[in-house]
Design an enzyme around this catalytic site. Structure first.
Site, PDB file in Angstrom:
ATOM      1  N   TYR A  52       0.896  -1.094  -0.112  1.00 21.50           N
ATOM      2  CA  TYR A  52       0.170  -0.055  -0.022  1.00 21.50           C
ATOM      3  C   TYR A  52       0.964   1.030  -0.192  1.00 21.50           C
ATOM      4  O   TYR A  52       1.744   1.354   1.007  1.00 21.50           O
ATOM      5  CB  TYR A  52      -1.167   0.044   1.097  1.00 21.50           C
ATOM      6  N   SER A 217     -13.456  -4.403   0.193  1.00 20.72           N
ATOM      7  CA  SER A 217     -14.294  -3.462  -1.008  1.00 20.72           C
ATOM      8  C   SER A 217     -15.802  -3.787  -0.575  1.00 20.72           C
ATOM      9  O   SER A 217     -16.526  -4.046  -1.444  1.00 20.72           O
ATOM     10  CB  SER A 217     -13.715  -3.811  -2.210  1.00 20.72           C
ATOM     11  N   PRO A 218     -16.314  -3.582   0.525  1.00 21.14           N
ATOM     12  CA  PRO A 218     -17.456  -3.742   0.974  1.00 21.14           C
ATOM     13  C   PRO A 218     -18.668  -2.793   0.100  1.00 21.14           C
ATOM     14  O   PRO A 218     -19.696  -3.056   0.462  1.00 21.14           O
ATOM     15  CB  PRO A 218     -17.838  -3.438   2.484  1.00 21.14           C
ATOM     16  N   GLY A 222     -18.109  -4.949  -9.043  1.00 19.11           N
ATOM     17  CA  GLY A 222     -16.899  -5.292 -10.051  1.00 19.11           C
ATOM     18  C   GLY A 222     -15.913  -5.385  -9.448  1.00 19.11           C
ATOM     19  O   GLY A 222     -15.523  -5.328  -7.984  1.00 19.11           O
ATOM     20  N   PHE A 223     -14.524  -5.067 -10.074  1.00 18.67           N
ATOM     21  CA  PHE A 223     -13.331  -5.229  -9.555  1.00 18.67           C
ATOM     22  C   PHE A 223     -12.939  -3.686  -9.469  1.00 18.67           C
ATOM     23  O   PHE A 223     -12.363  -3.153 -10.586  1.00 18.67           O
ATOM     24  CB  PHE A 223     -12.525  -6.058 -10.206  1.00 18.67           C
ATOM     25  N   GLU A 225     -14.604  -1.043  -9.751  1.00 16.60           N
ATOM     26  CA  GLU A 225     -15.468  -0.276 -10.954  1.00 16.60           C
ATOM     27  C   GLU A 225     -15.897   0.884 -10.031  1.00 16.60           C
ATOM     28  O   GLU A 225     -16.400   1.813 -11.003  1.00 16.60           O
ATOM     29  CB  GLU A 225     -16.259  -1.257 -11.699  1.00 16.60           C
TER      30      GLU A 225
END
Length: 307
Positions: A52, A217-218, A222-223, A225
């Site tokens: 990160y 990513s709650p 998509g990934f 998006e």
């Protein structure tokens, strides 16, 4: 904040984890305010990874929280290793794991991690090397608990052939709109797309083996998006979430996290927001319990089908 046991460990953790992937987007004052807000909300579990900000996020966090022995006692630190951005590979070799942890500890200005996760699967993994690395890190007091991310049951079983420590967590992408690990279980033996099993029934596996699922990513669809909340692409879903939110007197952000917490797997969602009010809203989900009817109404409004 409400707490749960992390996997089979004796570690009590807040049900909401604070993701620090974007903390490098904040200036010094903003980062300090962000960390202080999390602590005020009882969100003392902070999730990092060595990639990160190419390590900068860990350094910024340590500065923002004013890392010291007294501060360290109040918080729970998790980080991840295994992605080699410099080489475009994954690397679970003993050498890389050990070197990565040393770098993480140096940047976070601490002597130990509460949790270390292997970051995504390495196709060339040698479980024996991972076991040797974990044993050394545990013996030296550098890592207290271990886990994985984005791994399916057989990959975990392969590691467990040699790794003796319990794998306490599996960090997986999961949200209301990215819920295939739930929908495949609902649509077993059906001739529809929702019945396609993409992950080896990892959700049930984690429940059976007391591995805490940490949804990342709650709010994404998509990934990466975009977010589904207040997004015109999802009118029915947002109308349903807003109706539930109004009934509980909370925000739509709170309901999106509460939807994950309602699942009996006893998950620990990882936030990604750097917005203070949204962070507070995420933390409020700890005290919101959705009814079965509310949970399924949101599930169906996202386009998930029931047989």
């Amino acid at each position: 904040m409400r707490t749960i046991k992390l996997g089979r460990s004796d570690l009590d953790v807040p049900v909401v984890a604070v993701g620090c992937m974007r903390i490098n987007s904040l200036d010094k004052e903003q980062a300090e305010r962000f960390v202080r807000t999390a602590l005020d909300e009882g969100a003392t579990f902070f999730d990092h990874a060595d990639i990160y900000g190419q390590g900068r996020c860990e350094e910024i966090f340590a500065d923002a929280i004013g890392m010291s022995p007294s501060v360290r006692e109040r918080i729970i630190l998790q980080s991840k290793c295994g992605i080699r951005q410099d080489r475009g590979t994954f690397d679970f070799s003993k050498e890389h794991i050990l070197a990565s942890v040393d770098g993480i500890l140096r940047r976070l200005r601490t002597d130990y991690l509460d949790v270390l996760l292997l970051h995504r699967p390495d196709a060339l993994v040698e479980p024996g090397e991972v076991a040797e690395a974990f044993d050394q890190l545990e013996r030296e007091g550098k890592v207290r608990h271990f886990g994985v991310s984005n791994q399916h049951p057989r990959q975990i079983d392969l590691l467990k052939r040699d790794v003796r420590q319990p794998l306490v967590a599996n960090q997986l992408q999961l949200s209301i709109t990215n819920a295939t690990m739930i929908s495949s279980g609902v649509n077993v033996n059906m001739e529809n797309d929702a019945a396609v099993n993409r992950d080896g029934y990892i959700l049930d596996y984690c429940r059976l083996h007391d591995i805490t699922v940490q949804p990342w990513s709650p709010f994404q669809y998509g990934f990466f998006e975009g977010v589904f909340l207040d997004n015109p692409k999802f009118p029915e879903l947002n109308a349903q979430i807003n109706e539930v939110a109004a009934g509980h007197g909370v925000s739509n952000t709170t309901v999106a996290i509460a939807w994950l917490l309602r699942h009996p797997a006893r998950m620990q969602p990882v936030t990604g927001t750097m917005n203070l009010e949204r962070l507070r809203d995420c933390c409020r989900a700890s005290e919101v319990h959705l009814s079965r009817e509310e949970w399924y109404a949101i599930y169906r409004a996202a386009g998930n089908v029931l047989p």
